[in-house]
Design an enzyme around this catalytic site. Structure first.
Site, PDB file in Angstrom:
ATOM      1  N   LYS A  58     -67.846  70.259 -19.344  1.00 29.66           N
ATOM      2  CA  LYS A  58     -68.417  70.596 -20.643  1.00 29.66           C
ATOM      3  C   LYS A  58     -67.380  71.022 -21.686  1.00 29.66           C
ATOM      4  CE  LYS A  58     -72.971  70.115 -20.172  1.00 29.66           C
ATOM      5  NZ  LYS A  58     -73.838  69.400 -21.115  1.00 29.66           N
ATOM      6  N   SER A 313     -69.574  66.973 -11.117  1.00 29.88           N
ATOM      7  CA  SER A 313     -69.606  67.461 -12.498  1.00 29.88           C
ATOM      8  C   SER A 313     -69.353  68.943 -12.672  1.00 29.88           C
ATOM      9  CB  SER A 313     -70.952  67.101 -13.138  1.00 29.88           C
ATOM     10  OG  SER A 313     -72.023  67.681 -12.410  1.00 29.88           O
TER      11      SER A 313
END
Length: 420
Positions: A58, A313
């Site tokens: 992110k 992720s």
């Protein structure tokens, strides 16, 4: 390549994002996993975004969005809403760019995630706990942005965010030594999948890009099936990093052109994968971080002999969830079972159940019982952990033969929700 959408991330923009992120985001490892490669008879590689400096990808989108803000926008500050990973990316970007940020998080956010946001942002961020859900927090963040003039930093539905996340795909193609046949990428709001798949369509169009969603939140899969971006009425929130009711509009229009398929994985399978990664590979991931790896079994026949990449992720997992993760994994593997057991109101009934019904390898993990003096039978809720799924049928047969069987609860979600 024919593009049928009004916006598509260009290679020029993605390469600009990569240049801006140089020295900010870590170029995470792209490494072969020996266990999965052997098990699936193919070459499996992990793109380790769980090792990123905020423990997820992110930071890429958040920083690229914020570094492009005009001086007057920076002076006003920024605002965002997040239950975890996006907040950490924005927080670190605030500190690095010396921009004041206000971060709205739901009141239900675990302390661990709040502390991480404050750690990364230090004095540059203010955390406000508002609302019971992410949607509540985001509504308030947008109102704050409108009233104060602070720039709103969206979690996924934004051109700069998509271009920043696309650098994951660019790095994979720079790091791989062999052409990839498949890439499995998790989907939440769709920023990562939209960005990564775009890069591959430019530079490696023969690679099949498979989007992976949790079974309880299939917003992209449903939208693609219906031919329009669709909001789900209800979702299972367990995979908090990938459970959204509606994917980004920009992301949907990109993914419908670039993804070869979107599949879903049961939450229990995700939990199994998390535990196996921890126990066998010493890799700690959050539920969304295990999504792409958990999907490999569904493609076992197709990926045999192929080169396969999985985007891992993130690793922002709260340790207090460990018991629930283990429970869900055992239930999915058909090892843990719950019953209503009817005990005759007589001395020795419990001893008979333990010696004649419960198998020698079965473990009682849950037992709730109150003796009823005005009934012939007293009901108990009993949880049993078996050695093997094959032990279930003989167990149920022994319960019925001795009149202990009341009901099986695993397939009754309206009752089962009170146990798990």
């Amino acid at each position: 390549m024919e593009i049928k959408t009004t916006y598509f991330p260009s290679l020029e923009k993605v390469r600009d994002a990569a240049a801006r992120l140089d020295g900010i985001a870590i170029k995470t490892p792209f490494s072969r996993n020996a266990r999965f490669s052997k098990m699936l008879q193919c070459e499996v590689f992990f793109k380790r975004e769980d090792l990123q400096n905020v423990r997820s990808y992110k930071i890429r989108g958040a920083y690229y969005k914020m570094v492009g803000l005009a001086p007057e926008e920076r002076a006003h500050g920024v605002v965002c809403a997040s239950a975890g990973n996006h907040a950490q990316g924005v927080a670190l970007s605030c500190k690095l760019l010396k921009i004041k940020g206000t971060i709205y998080m739901p009141t239900t956010t675990p302390d661990q995630k709040i502390e991480q946001v404050q750690l990364f942002g230090e004095s540059f961020v203010t955390v406000l706990l508002k609302g019971d859900t992410f949607d509540d927090a985001q509504t308030l963040a947008k109102l704050d942005s409108k009233a104060s003039g602070k720039a709103f930093i969206p979690p996924f539905d934004d051109e700069k965010i998509i271009e920043g996340q696309a650098t994951v795909g660019l790095e994979i193609l720079e790091q791989t030594l062999t052409p990839l046949d498949y890439v499995f990428v998790p989907i939440g709001g769709g920023g990562l999948s939209a960005g990564l798949s775009s890069v591959f369509k430019y530079l490696s169009p023969k690679t099949k890009i498979i989007g992976v969603e949790p079974e309880g939140a299939p917003s992209m899969k449903v939208s693609l099936a219906l031919g329009e971006n669709t909001s789900l009425k209800q979702i299972e929130k367990f995979v908090d990093g990938a459970a959204v009711k509606r994917v980004g509009d920009l992301n949907y229009t990109i993914c419908r052109e670039t993804l070869d398929s979107v599949i879903t994985v049961p939450e229990g399978k995700i939990c199994e994968t998390m535990l196996a990664l921890y126990n066998k590979d010493a890799i700690i991931v959050e539920p969304a971080g295990a999504l792409s790896i958990a999907a490999l079994d569904l493609y076992a026949d197709m990926i045999k002999g192929k080169a396969v990449a999985c985007v891992v992720s993130g690793s922002n997992n709260d340790i207090t969830r460990t018991a629930e993760i283990k429970e869900r994994a055992l239930l999915y593997g058909q090892i843990k079972h719950y019953f209503i057991v009817k005990f005759p109101q007589r001395v020795g009934a419990l001893r008979e159940f333990l010696t004649e019904v419960v198998g020698p390898n079965d473990d009682i993990t849950h037992f709730e019982y109150t003796k009823k003096t005005n009934r012939e039978n007293g009901a108990a809720v009993v949880g049993l952990e078996l050695k093997s799924p094959e032990d279930l049928e003989p167990l149920v047969a022994r319960m019925k033969n001795r009149s202990f069987f009341g009901d099986y609860l695993n397939n009754k979600p309206e009752l089962f929700q009170f146990l798990v």
